[in-house]
Structure formats: C-alpha cells, structure tokens
Design a protein around this motif. Structure first.
Motif, PDB file in Angstrom:
ATOM      1  N   PRO A  77       0.813  -1.227   0.000  1.00  9.07           N
ATOM      2  CA  PRO A  77       0.000   0.000   0.000  1.00  9.07           C
ATOM      3  C   PRO A  77       0.840   1.267   0.000  1.00  9.07           C
ATOM      4  O   PRO A  77       2.047   1.248   0.239  1.00  9.07           O
ATOM      5  N   ALA A  78       0.163   2.385  -0.252  1.00 14.87           N
ATOM      6  CA  ALA A  78       0.850   3.668  -0.395  1.00 14.87           C
ATOM      7  C   ALA A  78       1.549   4.116   0.876  1.00 14.87           C
ATOM      8  O   ALA A  78       2.439   4.962   0.835  1.00 14.87           O
ATOM      9  N   SER A  79       1.162   3.577   2.021  1.00 13.28           N
ATOM     10  CA  SER A  79       1.794   3.973   3.281  1.00 13.28           C
ATOM     11  C   SER A  79       3.168   3.340   3.463  1.00 13.28           C
ATOM     12  O   SER A  79       3.870   3.638   4.423  1.00 13.28           O
ATOM     13  N   VAL A  80       3.559   2.455   2.539  1.00 11.28           N
ATOM     14  CA  VAL A  80       4.854   1.778   2.627  1.00 11.28           C
ATOM     15  C   VAL A  80       5.752   2.232   1.481  1.00 11.28           C
ATOM     16  O   VAL A  80       5.359   2.179   0.317  1.00 11.28           O
ATOM     17  N   PHE A  81       6.950   2.681   1.828  1.00 10.94           N
ATOM     18  CA  PHE A  81       7.952   3.000   0.809  1.00 10.94           C
ATOM     19  C   PHE A  81       9.095   2.007   0.952  1.00 10.94           C
ATOM     20  O   PHE A  81       9.659   1.848   2.037  1.00 10.94           O
ATOM     21  N   CYS A  82       9.429   1.327  -0.135  1.00  9.75           N
ATOM     22  CA  CYS A  82      10.433   0.261  -0.105  1.00  9.75           C
ATOM     23  C   CYS A  82      11.756   0.734  -0.693  1.00  9.75           C
ATOM     24  O   CYS A  82      11.768   1.452  -1.698  1.00  9.75           O
ATOM     25  N   ILE A  83      12.834   0.317  -0.080  1.00  8.76           N
ATOM     26  CA  ILE A  83      14.165   0.576  -0.620  1.00  8.76           C
ATOM     27  C   ILE A  83      14.898  -0.758  -0.709  1.00  8.76           C
ATOM     28  O   ILE A  83      15.173  -1.395   0.307  1.00  8.76           O
TER      29      ILE A  83
END
Length: 385
Positions: A77-83
């Motif tokens: 979901p948009a609340s998670v930013f992955c690196i």
C-alpha cells in the motif's frame, strides 16, 4: 534529520554475515531501525495506515528471484515505501522500482549514506502538508553551453521582483563543484567552501551557512564553490544532504543549477524538486539532447515533478514566431515548452555581471523568462505564503 515513524530492515536473500554488517553500518548513521524476519509487522501496521519505510536486503545474482521481490514490494500500500539494497542491478529493474513511485534502490556497499539522502528527500512521500517547506526548482542542462546558469540567474531575479514572492527568501545553488560560474552573472565571488565540511558535515550550522552565501543586492543569495578543476566533481551524499537540509530551513524558494554530468545524488535531488526545467537549444541535435534528458527523468521517477522545457537563444521570425516551432511541437507534443529569444543584451549582461531582468524589464527576452516564472508559481504548493 527527521525520520519516519517506522523503519524496518528485512533480509531477503543475502548471507547472515553481510546482513549483520549492513544493519550495523546503517545504525552507525543514527538511523533507528527494527530488524524483521517477515512482512508480518508491516501487515500489522498497515491497518493503522502508519507510515512505513521497508529496507529489503536482497541478492541480485538470481535475477528472476529479484524481479519477483520487486513485483511483490511494489504491490504494497501507499503507506509503505520500499528501498531495495543489493549489488548492481540492470537498468530495467531499477526503472521498474522507480516507476512504481513507492520504491527505490541503493547499492549494498554504500547503502548507509545513500539511505540517509533518500530518507530525507522522500520524507514528504508520507506526511508533509501541502504548502509547507520551500519550493525547489531544478534547472537541468541538456548539454554544455545551453545557458542554464543564465536562465537560473534571470529566473531568480524575476521571481524576487514579483509582488507574490518579493518578500520570500530566494537562493540559487550551483551543484557544479569544479567549474561553477553562476556568481559571474551577479558580479559576486563564490563563497561556498565545500572542503570545510566534506569530511565533517556535522560542522555545518546556520552561522557557517551564512558565511557560505554570496549575497546580491537584489536579495538573491547564491551558494557556489570557487572554480577549481582539482576539486572533486561530486561530493558525498551525506555532505550534500546536510547542506540542502539547512538551506531548505532558511529559504522559501530554491533554484538548483545542475551540472551537465549526473552524479549518484542527481536523481534524489530531482525527486525532491517541485519543478524541473530542462534547458537546451532549438536545433535538431539540441532537441535530441533534450529528449534524452526527458527519458532519463522518467527513468528516475522525477516525472512526478512538473517538467518544462526551455529553448534558450531561440531565433524568431519577423512576426515573432519561434523558428522551427512546428517541428518542436511535433517532437514535444505533450510537454510545456518555453522559448527564450536570442538577445545581444544577454551577452552584455553576463560581461558586466548584471542580469537582464534588472536592467530592462520591458526587454522581450525578460518577458520570455517571466512566462517561465508564471509556470513555476502556478503549481500547487509552490511557495510559502
């Protein structure tokens, strides 16, 4: 640097020794994180819609497995930013991550310092209210000699002369650390001594930043290093992060004069920009160079910013129509194109160190620049009010 509410580190394929070393190096940068064994903690937080940074250490040796990881992570979901953290990856895989708008990649060897910059430049991804913080305008040259610094100087003067932004603090940052010449346009001496903070960025404070600023009587401040070809062409991400963060706290509108060559931090600076203006010349080779830059911008996900094209030193017909206008419209049918006409006053202004926008506001070239300023100021959240 303010960090998001939750930062998690997940091992998705590297050996335990590498993973422990990675976690230790990240924590040494004062980045607080929680090591997890699965996505269960992420799923639990999802229900509360809390912001989450998910750092995934993966092996890039098995490309099929790596691509499956990308596919899975970009569905969060948009609340998670992955690196993603791994060894070198193909450009197509990097592009797939960036195009999701919610993922990025850093190399395993340099992960801690690269993560610091991403955590800073991407923090607005979650919770920064609209209209807060400075407006950042990146000017990106498509080639050398296209007048990028001239456009930056004229645009800054145009903006600070307007009623809407007259009381704003405006600065130009020249990221060319070898051959900077933006100060020549203002008849000023560059004062940014990057070597003083290159090894100790924590030394940078408000007082030192003031010493680094070259101040023009118009009210525009310039941050540029003295010309020195023996100076490193690029600087450490941590140093640049410290510099940009402090400048962002003091200024309402920031114009960034990019060099022709891109560095490891270029994409991150572009992603933090509200407007990106690509400068070039109205020739067939010049238009091709601009098209190449646009392609690179889309690959870095900087296309989330608003992009404009400035064709500098454009020749006009007797009736005031840009030469080759029809061809330009065909090539850039979906882009906002600005034509800045050729003017003998431009060279004269550079020679005397006084921008055209200060000398003659009625000059047609100055009016062309004003249209670019209008474009920047009509964007949502463009500047502090």
């Amino acid at each position: 640097m303010k960090e998001p509410a939750s930062i998690f580190l997940l091992n998705a394929g590297i050996d335990d020794g590498q993973f422990k070393d990675l976690a230790s190096r990240i924590q040494a940068r004062q980045i607080k994180l929680t090591v997890i064994q699965s996505l269960a903690p992420i799923n639990a937080l999802r229900r509360g819609d809390n912001p989450v940074w998910l750092l995934v250490a993966a092996s890039s040796r098995d490309r099929a497995a790596f691509q499956r990881e990308i596919a899975a992570l970009t569905q969060l979901p948009a609340s998670v930013f992955c690196i993603m953290i791994s060894g070198e990856i193909p450009a197509t895989d990097y592009k797939a991550l960036l195009q999701s708008g919610r993922a990025d990649w850093v190399q395993l060897d340099t992960a801690p310092q690269d993560l610091e910059l991403i955590l800073h430049t991407r923090r607005d991804h979650f919770s920064t209210p609209a209209g807060k913080g400075p407006t950042v305008i990146s000017l990106v040259p498509s080639a050398g000699g296209v007048g990028n610094a001239t456009i930056a100087a004229e645009l800054a003067i145009n903006l600070i002369s307007r009623g809407k932004t007259k009381n704003h603090r405006i600065c130009i940052i020249d990221l060319d650390f070898q051959t900077s010449h933006i100060c020549d346009h203002f008849d000023l001496e560059p004062r940014l001594k990057i070597d003083e903070i290159a090894h100790e960025p924590e030394r940078l404070d408000s007082q030192l930043l003031d010493l680094f600023a070259s101040r023009h009587t118009s009210g525009v401040d310039i941050f540029a290093v003295p010309r020195n070809r023996s100076q490193l062409a690029s600087i450490d991400l941590n140093v640049l992060d410290a510099l940009l963060e402090l400048i962002a706290q003091k200024y309402d509108l920031i114009l960034i004069d990019h060099p022709v060559g891109w560095s490891s931090w270029t994409a991150h600076v572009l992603q933090a920009s509200q407007d990106i203006l690509v400068t070039g010349i109205n020739t067939i080779p010049g238009l091709r160079q601009i098209a190449n830059v646009l392609e690179a911008l889309h690959a870095t996900q900087a296309s989330a910013s608003r992009i404009g094209i400035i064709l500098n030193r454009t020749e006009m017909t007797f009736l005031g129509k840009p030469v080759q206008r029809d061809h330009v419209d065909a090539v850039f049918s979906n882009e906002r194109v600005f034509y800045v006409r050729n003017s003998p006053m431009a060279v004269e202004s550079i020679n005397i160190g006084q921008p055209m926008s200060l000398r003659s506001k009625s000059q047609k070239t100055v009016k062309d620049i004003a249209k670019v300023a209008d474009f920047c100021l009509t964007q949502k959240g463009d500047a502090k009010s």
